[in-house]
Design an enzyme around this catalytic site. Structure first.
Site, mmCIF file in Angstrom:
data_model
loop_
_atom_site.group_PDB
_atom_site.id
_atom_site.type_symbol
_atom_site.label_atom_id
_atom_site.label_comp_id
_atom_site.label_asym_id
_atom_site.label_seq_id
_atom_site.Cartn_x
_atom_site.Cartn_y
_atom_site.Cartn_z
ATOM 1 N N SER A 168 41.059 53.589 34.052
ATOM 2 C CA SER A 168 40.091 52.673 34.642
ATOM 3 C C SER A 168 39.761 53.094 36.080
ATOM 4 O O SER A 168 39.286 54.207 36.294
ATOM 5 C CB SER A 168 40.625 51.236 34.555
ATOM 6 O OG SER A 168 39.604 50.287 34.745
ATOM 7 N N ASP A 218 43.116 40.675 50.085
ATOM 8 C CA ASP A 218 41.965 40.635 50.997
ATOM 9 C C ASP A 218 41.264 41.985 51.033
ATOM 10 O O ASP A 218 40.026 42.065 50.979
ATOM 11 C CB ASP A 218 42.416 40.258 52.407
ATOM 12 C CG ASP A 218 42.852 38.810 52.524
ATOM 13 O OD1 ASP A 218 42.513 38.014 51.621
ATOM 14 O OD2 ASP A 218 43.535 38.473 53.515
ATOM 15 N N HIS A 238 40.552 47.888 26.306
ATOM 16 C CA HIS A 238 40.576 48.603 27.586
ATOM 17 C C HIS A 238 41.993 48.980 28.010
ATOM 18 O O HIS A 238 42.196 50.016 28.624
ATOM 19 C CB HIS A 238 39.922 47.732 28.661
ATOM 20 C CG HIS A 238 39.810 48.404 29.991
ATOM 21 N ND1 HIS A 238 39.174 49.621 30.160
ATOM 22 C CD2 HIS A 238 40.254 48.035 31.233
ATOM 23 C CE1 HIS A 238 39.214 49.965 31.436
ATOM 24 N NE2 HIS A 238 39.877 49.033 32.095
#
Length: 260
Positions: free
Chosen positions: A87, A178, A237
Site C-alpha cells: 500500500s 497529527d 487489500h
C-alpha cells in the site's frame, strides 16, 4: 531532512529483503512473515516516519520517506536490496526505485498502483482521535471507542496495534497522528520521481480489492514495465494477512528466481 527510522534486522548473508508497511502499519505487523523469510535470507523490516517506534516529524512526502529508507541502507552498509512495500509502503519503494535504481535488486509491490487515490480514511482518523480523547484503560474500552466511528472489527483490530501503555497507565497511540493527518494529501498522491523502473518487479494484488484494477494496469506498466502481476483471488487489500501462505509463496518464488 532524513529521519533515523526504527528497524528490525534479522542478520544473515546475501542480498537483504526490506519490508515496508502501509499507512498506520508498522514492522510489528510483518513479524510472522519475517519469521518465515529469515530462514532463507536477511530481512530488514522498518517503521516509516510517524509510525511504529520511529520519530514523529512533519512531512509525509514519498521523496522524504524514500530518502529515510535510503539513509537506513547507508547506515547498514547495504548497497543493494530487494524492496517489498504494501500500500503506502509500495509507493515508498517505487519512489526509491525511481530515485536510486542502482540500489534496488528487485521490487515487490503489494496491492497498490503508481497513481493518486481518492481520500477515504476520515472514519479511521475520527476513530483514532476518539481513542486519544477517551484514554482507554484496556483494549475492550479501546475497541468500544473505535467502534463509534469504525464499523469493521478487522480494521479496529489493525488500528489497535498502534496502542501502547502510557506513563499514566492508559493506552495511548504511538503514531504521529497529527503529522500523518497533516501529510495525508501527500500520502494519497502518486509515487514521487519520474520515468520507469525497468528492474525485475512483482506486483501482488488482491482479487477482492479495488486498489489495483485491470483498468490501472496500463499506468502501472508505464512505471513498472517488467512487472509480473500475481492475483490472490480470495484476498482483499490486506492480502498478506488474509492469504499469508499464498503471499509468502509468491514472494519467495519471485526472490528465488532473481537469485537463481
Amino acid at each position: 531532512m532524513t529521519v533515523e527510522i526504527n528497524y528490525l534486522d534479522t542478520g544473515g548473508e546475501g542480498t537483504p529483503l526490506f519490508v515496508v508497511h502501509g499507512l498506520l502499519g508498522s514492522a510489528d505487523n510483518w513479524r510472522s512473515h519475517v519469521k518465515q523469510w529469515q530462514e532463507y535470507r536477511r530481512v530488514v523490516s522498518v517503521d516509516l516516519r510517524n509510525h511504529g517506534r520511529s520519530p514523529h516529524v512533519q512531512g509525509m512526502s514519498y521523496t522524504a520517506m524514500a530518502q529515510d529508507l535510503l539513509a537506513l541502507m547507508d547506515r547498514l552498509n547495504i548497497e543493494r536490496a530487494h524492496l517489498l512495500g504494501h500500500s503506502m509502503g509500495g509507493k515508498v519503494v517505487i519512489t526509491l526505485a525511481r530515485l536510486a535504481p542502482q540500489r534496488v535488486a528487485s521490487l515487490i509491490v503489494a496491492d497498490i498502483a503508481p497513481q493518486a487515490y481518492s481520500h477515504g480514511h476520515s472514519a479511521v482518523f475520527a476513530g483514532l482521535r476518539r481513542l486519544e480523547e477517551g484514554k482507554p484503560g484496556n483494549r475492550r474500552e479501546a475497541d468500544e471507542l473505535l467502534a463509534e466511528h469504525v464499523e469493521e472489527r478487522t480494521t479496529r483490530l489493525f488500528l489497535a496495534t498502534n496502542l501502547q501503555r502510557g506513563n499514566t497507565g492508559n493506552l495511548e497511540l504511538r503514531i504521529g497522528l497529527d503529522e500523518i493527518m497533516a501529510g495525508y494529501d501527500d500520502i494519497m498522491q502518486a509515487p514521487a520521481g519520474h520515468g520507469a523502473f525497468d528492474g525485475p518487479t512483482l506486483v501482488i494484488r488482491g482479487g477482492k480489492s479495488d486498489y489495483v484494477t485491470d483498468a490501472m494496469l496500463p499506468v502501472l506498466r508505464g512505471v513498472l514495465p517488467r512487472a509480473e502481476i500475481k492475483t490472490l483471488d480470495e484476498a482483499g487489500h490486506w492480502l498478506h494477512a488474509e492469504q499469508p501462505e499464498a503471499f509468502q509463496s509468491a514472494v519467495s518464488a519471485f526472490l528465488d528466481a532473481q537469485e537463481a
